[in-house]
Motif scaffolding. Sequence first.
Motif: not given
Length: 397
Positions: A319-341
């Motif tokens: 079941p941890n695989f689902l959390w890996w997918v969620v983590a990589q998806s959310v953190f991708y957006h967050l790091y790009n968002q902070v870089s643009y900020m």
Amino acid sequence: MISSVKHAPTSFPSIDLLPRRHTIPRQKFSPLPTIKNVHNGFKAQSFASQKPLHVASVENFRISKGAEKRVTECKAYEADRSRPLDINIEFPDEEARLEAAKRIKIGIYFATWWALNVVFNIYNKKVLNAFPFPWLTSTLSLAAGSLLMLISWATRVADAPKTDFEFWKTLLPVAVAHTIGHVAATVSMSKVAVSFTHIIKSGEPAFSVLVSRFLLGEAFPMPVYLSLLPIIGGCALSVVTELNFNMTGFMGAMISNLAFVFRNIFSKKGMKGNSVSGMNYYACLSILSLLILTPFAIAVEGPQLWAAGWQKAVAQIGPNFLWWVVAQSVFYHLYNQVSYMSLDQISPLTFSVGNTMKRISVIVSSIIIFHTPVQPVNALGAAIAILGTFLYSQAKQ
């Protein structure tokens, strides 16, 4: 007949029938004023004050008792605050305080940007090792960011941007380049080590100079061209000495560099005179890129391959695989968002230096976590390439 009339003398003193207009002469300020005290019939006395006097009240004109003369009674007191104090009060420099606060804010942006990027790369590589479908992985990353921003706008956590057709028209080429660069980088990381992908991506300044010179006709000073030599030489040395070299992974990183150069060029034109903040600009970019990428992801990989690969990954990881997918998806957006900020707060030069330091943190952390074998010559090539990137940032100043 003319008769003379003599006026009898009167016993009343001469009194003016019309009231006299009495004016109080304006006294000139004297540091030692003299006040005569006639209160309660005491003998007049005088005193000198070292402090300025504040007039409290002036009594009406009246006739004093025991003497037929007009007197005016003035009450005053020493007022310490009527004169500016000769005290130097040091106030904090407001400009220096604001500059210090800005530096702290930028430092927080950089630290958050690097940390989020490291976390994304780790989870992204874990997902790709168990689920080698980079097109779907890239689509999920854009979908997560788009969903987060739509929820933020709907709940008014963030202010929705005011856009028009012209804005989306200008954003379209940026989104196309961003989509290609994102997918190409993900394909590269699915085939080679994270450190190798980022070593190749550190050569992005070389692509930027070449594209600007030969396609846009922009000239650069000689130090900029000289800084490309260590970048190209370091990347070439890393490629030759890479133990797990893969042509698909290498080409994916190279295409990603080229696509992101065009994205930056189009972004400068699109953001010029644009009132949309960096956070909302990237949110709109993610939404448009998601719409572009989704049909291509379905055509290249397809739902049947995704379903089979998903079942296999869950069976291996759990079941941890689902959390890996969620983590990589959310953190991708967050790091790009902070870089643009952060790009809203700093100059492009500072951003470029921060991007170089980000790659160092990603390369080192990925080598430690995934136990990537690195030869000394390979590490030397990476160091030379990153040093060249830093010199390029300084030469463009």
